[in-house]
Design an enzyme around this catalytic site. Structure first.
Site, mmCIF file in Angstrom:
data_model
loop_
_atom_site.group_PDB
_atom_site.id
_atom_site.type_symbol
_atom_site.label_atom_id
_atom_site.label_comp_id
_atom_site.label_asym_id
_atom_site.label_seq_id
_atom_site.Cartn_x
_atom_site.Cartn_y
_atom_site.Cartn_z
ATOM 1 N N SER A 133 0.790 -1.224 0.000
ATOM 2 C CA SER A 133 0.000 0.000 0.000
ATOM 3 C C SER A 133 0.827 1.280 0.000
ATOM 4 O O SER A 133 0.334 2.320 -0.405
ATOM 5 C CB SER A 133 -0.975 0.001 1.174
ATOM 6 N N HIS A 154 -5.490 -3.601 -2.096
ATOM 7 C CA HIS A 154 -5.287 -2.643 -3.191
ATOM 8 C C HIS A 154 -5.346 -3.293 -4.566
ATOM 9 O O HIS A 154 -5.185 -2.621 -5.581
ATOM 10 C CB HIS A 154 -3.964 -1.903 -3.018
ATOM 11 N N LYS A 160 -12.151 0.075 -1.000
ATOM 12 C CA LYS A 160 -11.291 0.865 -1.877
ATOM 13 C C LYS A 160 -11.916 0.936 -3.276
ATOM 14 O O LYS A 160 -12.887 1.632 -3.452
ATOM 15 C CB LYS A 160 -9.883 0.286 -1.848
HETATM 16 C C1 LIG Z 1 -6.652 -0.651 3.290
HETATM 17 C C2 LIG Z 1 -6.014 -1.935 3.582
HETATM 18 C C3 LIG Z 1 -6.610 -2.859 4.451
HETATM 19 C C4 LIG Z 1 -7.826 -2.506 5.246
HETATM 20 O O1 LIG Z 1 -8.984 -2.452 4.475
HETATM 21 P P1 LIG Z 1 -10.250 -1.666 5.030
HETATM 22 O O2 LIG Z 1 -11.375 -2.240 4.275
HETATM 23 O O3 LIG Z 1 -9.998 -0.218 4.784
HETATM 24 O O4 LIG Z 1 -10.328 -1.958 6.496
HETATM 25 C C5 LIG Z 1 -6.011 -4.081 4.614
HETATM 26 N N1 LIG Z 1 -4.873 -4.401 3.974
HETATM 27 C C6 LIG Z 1 -4.257 -3.536 3.141
HETATM 28 C C7 LIG Z 1 -3.015 -3.949 2.426
HETATM 29 C C8 LIG Z 1 -4.810 -2.275 2.922
HETATM 30 O O5 LIG Z 1 -4.203 -1.418 2.115
#
Ligand SMILES: *Cc1c(COP(=O)(O)O)cnc(C)c1O
Length: 402
Positions: A190, A218, A249
């Site tokens: 990320s 992602h 996302k």
């Molecule tokens: C954003 C993210 C999460 C968490 O996801 P949410 O639905 O926002 O709780 C988990 N793992 C990674 C790699 C992320 O970038």
């Protein structure tokens, strides 16, 4: 007069002062309206390069209508945790759709990607077990690993020699403790936007007969056919035991899910603590997610637009002379170095009409603070052209580029 009460939280003020003196104290910026390509942030209309709303689905009319309709028929709250009476037919409809989408036997939806990851790792492993984890894995993996009380073996980022070394170590110790070994990686990292070397990782996991888990937060809606994720991108169907995805996302709503075998899902329904002890998604969220998956299936061209914008923007930044690290995805770090400098870069970009969040320690290493730019399918070439001009102007001013 009142005597001053002793403040047991006084030590926090010292921490805050330290952040302020290092130029790292931030007030979260405020978005007025939906997270669009051009958004109103802190009272200014700017080009938004910091939302994870990759496909622009956060305020898609079809998702909004699905949410409104579900609210009309089901109300606003689910009223219980999944295992008591918080499972609605809508939840099952979404899970069936996602299982078909991911080409796995079953899917279980969690309140967030964070709880899906942490809740799963903590449920399937115990103190006798071993976790082999990439150094740059997401906090939700790290927290889940800690909660599981399994021993954590960290391998150097995307380094297959280091992974093998740690697998040797974990396997020997697991024999001793009569435990299991889990290999776990983000699908897309990320902070750097690079893609995991999943074919190599999967092969090693198979060689050591380890459990394999991928966190595709992602990659969900971004990589693979119709945005199915990294397992699909690399053609590894059936070889990854636990796939975690997010609905927060690119999918544009909120939530996380685990895709895998029926047995895995049945087990999680009995043991995953976020599912057992925290209320399920409201109907609006579930219905909007269903509508979003339908769009991924029927309009893959929006994903193609995302990648076209990604290529355009990255080429622009590198030809200006910026260091975008190892990124291979719409997540584009512009590496600056020192924390305060990254924050200043971000502030100056904002003055120039671009919002790109500065990211510093402890989110990234102390010497590789950055501004992180995220491209969306909904940015026009004009938006991205303006953004590149702002990067050029501020980059020259701060001597980041020649
Ligand atoms: C954003 C993210 C999460 C968490 O996801 P949410 O639905 O926002 O709780 C988990 N793992 C990674 C790699 C992320 O970038």
């Amino acid at each position: 007069m009142e005597t001053k009460r002793h403040d047991p939280l006084g030590y926090l003020s010292a921490e805050i002062s330290a952040l302020k003196s290092q130029g790292l104290f931030r007030t979260p910026p405020v978005l007025e309206g939906p997270p669009q390509a051009r958004s109103r942030i802190n009272g200014r209309e700017v080009i938004n390069l910091s939302s994870n709303n990759y496909l622009g689905l956060c305020d898609d009319q079809r998702l909004k209508e699905a949410a409104i309709q579900a609210t009309e028929s089901y109300g606003v709250g689910s009223g219980a945790v999944r295992t008591i009476i918080g499972t609605q037919d809508l939840h099952l409809k979404l899970e069936t759709k996602l299982a078909e989408f991911k080409k796995t036997e079953a899917v279980l939806v969690f309140q967030s990607g964070f709880t899906a990851n942490a809740g799963t790792v903590a449920a399937i492993l115990g103190h006798q077990d071993h976790i082999v984890s990439d150094r740059l894995n997401h906090a939700s993996i790290i927290d889940g690993a800690r909660l599981s009380r399994a021993k954590i073996h960290v391998y150097e980022h995307s380094d297959m020699d280091s992974l093998r070394e740690k697998l040797d170590e974990a396997q020997a110790e697991a024999e001793e403790s009569e435990g299991r070994v889990l290999v776990i990686t983000d699908g897309v990292f990320s902070m750097d936007g690079d893609i995991a070397r999943l074919p190599d990782i999967v092969e090693l996991a198979e060689e050591y007969e380890a459990i394999m888990q991928v966190d595709d937060a992602h990659a969900s809606g971004v990589l693979g056919s119709n945005g199915r994720g990294t397992v699909d991108h690399f053609g590894l169907h059936g070889r990854v035991d636990v796939q975690v995805g997010t609905l927060s996302k690119a999918v544009g709503v909120l939530g996380g899910y685990v895709a895998g075998s029926r047995t895995l899902i049945d087990f999680l329904i009995h043991r995953a603590r976020p599912l057992l002890f925290s209320t399920s998604h409201p109907p609006a969220v579930t219905a909007a997610c269903i509508a979003a998956v339908d769009i991924l299936l029927s309009e893959p061209e929006i994903i193609e637009r995302l990648w076209e914008n990604t290529r355009f923007f990255k080429e622009g930044l590198t030809s200006l002379g910026f260091d975008t690290g190892t990124s291979q995805t719409p997540i584009t770090p512009v590496i600056v170095g020192e924390g305060a400098r990254a924050m200043k870069f971000s502030d100056k970009l904002f003055e120039a009409g671009v919002f790109a969040q500065g990211i510093a320690f402890p989110t990234v290493p102390r010497d590789s603070a950055r501004v992180r730019a995220m491209v969306m399918a909904t940015h026009t070439k004009e938006d991205l052209g303006c953004a590149l001009e702002a990067f050029e102007q501020v980059g020259k001013q701060m001597a980041l580029i020649p």
